[in-house]
Design an enzyme around this catalytic site. Sequence first.
Site, PDB file in Angstrom:
ATOM      1  N   GLU A 173       0.825  -1.229   0.000  1.00  0.00           N
ATOM      2  CA  GLU A 173       0.000   0.000   0.000  1.00  0.00           C
ATOM      3  C   GLU A 173       0.851   1.268   0.000  1.00  0.00           C
ATOM      4  O   GLU A 173       0.637   2.162   0.835  1.00  0.00           O
ATOM      5  CB  GLU A 173      -0.973  -0.015   1.196  1.00  0.00           C
ATOM      6  CG  GLU A 173      -2.016  -1.103   1.083  1.00  0.00           C
ATOM      7  CD  GLU A 173      -3.163  -1.010   2.087  1.00  0.00           C
ATOM      8  OE1 GLU A 173      -3.096  -0.188   3.019  1.00  0.00           O
ATOM      9  OE2 GLU A 173      -4.128  -1.762   1.913  1.00  0.00           O
ATOM     10  N   GLU A 292      -5.545  -8.537  -0.266  1.00  0.00           N
ATOM     11  CA  GLU A 292      -6.259  -8.182   0.974  1.00  0.00           C
ATOM     12  C   GLU A 292      -7.719  -7.938   0.613  1.00  0.00           C
ATOM     13  O   GLU A 292      -8.015  -7.038  -0.177  1.00  0.00           O
ATOM     14  CB  GLU A 292      -5.680  -6.909   1.618  1.00  0.00           C
ATOM     15  CG  GLU A 292      -4.349  -7.122   2.296  1.00  0.00           C
ATOM     16  CD  GLU A 292      -3.881  -5.892   3.091  1.00  0.00           C
ATOM     17  OE1 GLU A 292      -4.721  -5.198   3.693  1.00  0.00           O
ATOM     18  OE2 GLU A 292      -2.667  -5.646   3.078  1.00  0.00           O
TER      19      GLU A 292
HETATM   20  O1  AHR Z   1      -4.915  -5.949   6.895  1.00  0.00           O
HETATM   21  C1  AHR Z   1      -4.811  -4.840   7.732  1.00  0.00           C
HETATM   22  C2  AHR Z   1      -4.185  -3.658   7.048  1.00  0.00           C
HETATM   23  O2  AHR Z   1      -5.030  -3.177   6.047  1.00  0.00           O
HETATM   24  C3  AHR Z   1      -2.888  -3.913   6.338  1.00  0.00           C
HETATM   25  O3  AHR Z   1      -1.798  -3.795   7.179  1.00  0.00           O
HETATM   26  C4  AHR Z   1      -2.841  -2.849   5.298  1.00  0.00           C
HETATM   27  O4  AHR Z   1      -2.150  -3.255   4.145  1.00  0.00           O
HETATM   28  C5  AHR Z   1      -4.300  -2.530   5.026  1.00  0.00           C
HETATM   29  O5  AHR Z   1      -4.546  -1.191   5.060  1.00  0.00           O
END
Ligand code: AHR
Length: 505
Positions: A173, A292
């Site tokens: 990210e 994610e």
């Molecule tokens: O999964 C939790 C968090 O969400 C991670 O660390 C990040 O990549 C995202 O914003």
Amino acid sequence: MKKTKVLYDREFVIGQVDKRIYGSFLEHMGRAIYTGIYEPDHPQADEMGFRKDVLELVRQLNVPIVRYPGGNFVSGYNWEDGVGPKEKRPRRLELAWRAIETNEVGVNEFIEWAKRANTSVMMTVNLGTRGIDAARNLVEYCNFPGGTYYSDLRRQHGYEQPHNIKVWCLGNEMDGDWQIGHKTAHEYGRIARETAKVMKWIDPTIKLVAAGSSGPKMPTFPEWEAIVLDHTYDLVDYVSLHVYYGNPEKDTKNFVAKSLEMEEFIKTVISTIDYVKAKKRSKKVVNISFDEWNVWYHAHLEGKDQKAEPWAQIRAIAEEDYVFEDAILVGCMLIALLKHCDRVKMACMAQLVNVIAPITTVKGGIAYRQVIYYPFMHAANYGHGVALLPKVNSPKYDSKDFTDVPYIETVATYNEEKDEITVFAVNRDLEEEMQVEFKLDGFEGFEVVEHIVYESDDIYKGNTAEKPDNVVPHKGGNSKIEGNVLTSILPKFSWNVIRLKKKEN
Ligand code: AHR
């Protein structure tokens, strides 16, 4: 009764399902690692301190790959802190989640855990505070056989054979201001390219994931992907996507339609990848790692996160107590991934234990399944082979953000090796059951093995430590097949798994 017609055809294949689409994620965050997978004082701990009860629940989920160690955590992480004698490992201020990191678990321990969980590792490198040097050393430590400084260090640490980690993420990210070492697309594209180059020089067999946008609502999406790929196209194999959904306004009809947005997100990234491919006159296909995805909002909304004191060794954050409606959206999200399996080759439900997770542990006590565990388990166990294109004629509804939302969401997989078909289907209708006629063209002589139904008399019910089996699926679904027409009754607001196999002569 409302009716839906669905057409599947043996010839209309979306693509081969890569089993890594059922991946997951474990970050050094909250209680994911410490008192999650690792709790040396627990009665169920093995000789390395891993909880055997948690391992058993992970194995049942059938997760083929787990992303590690972050997430936002990785952007401040020194991997060297987590290797070698435990008593020498430093305690660090962990800035992403405002905790103390003891480094009791590091790369080698995680690889040991992954072996016990029957899974593999997707390793993320730090492109926040660090860069090329730390990343190349980590690849050398993990994947080079021996005879060099870092590979011999691994051997000294007790690992004679290389770990051979095949999938690596280039940071996390990096488009977000919350990220340690946040970058512009050009800044990230440059460092990702140079890091990718040397990582592949050390081990040309590895596959690399470029960090895409943190979500479709980011102001830099999708230009971020276009610029990053412009820098890295020839060196990377996947682009990552992330998304989390919530229902703070308690608008369930709108909430369960959010998988449609997820599909749009996937389609836009595919278009962007292919635009860069065309621009570069390249023949190479870059695919998607949706590394994610989940539902995430309860712990914050309920004020649980705000109560977690900063700089604690174990800071219980993002512990979602999922409710049944979340399981329905998770089912729709799994269907969305399968519907795009021609390009989505990896995906990670975020995360696996305690933090936005299908498994919750009680420190010193039990481990139990959240409601979102079940659709994931069904898909990961039965959704293999090829995915078949669904042609759906379903009644529709409109909600706050979406028009023409089909009540029925479905995809099917055909496992040629086992001659088995699995139909996954969600009925989004909160009021009524639906009769669905699935026409299975090209499939003769199949019988229904089971129709699993996941439903609840209360959409806000969940599983808890006191009632771990409050909401569980049952096998009493109503499905029958005549010729190649499968007729199923999908109860109101339900997740359904209809398994068929070829009749024996
Ligand atoms: O999964 C939790 C968090 O969400 C991670 O660390 C990040 O990549 C995202 O914003």
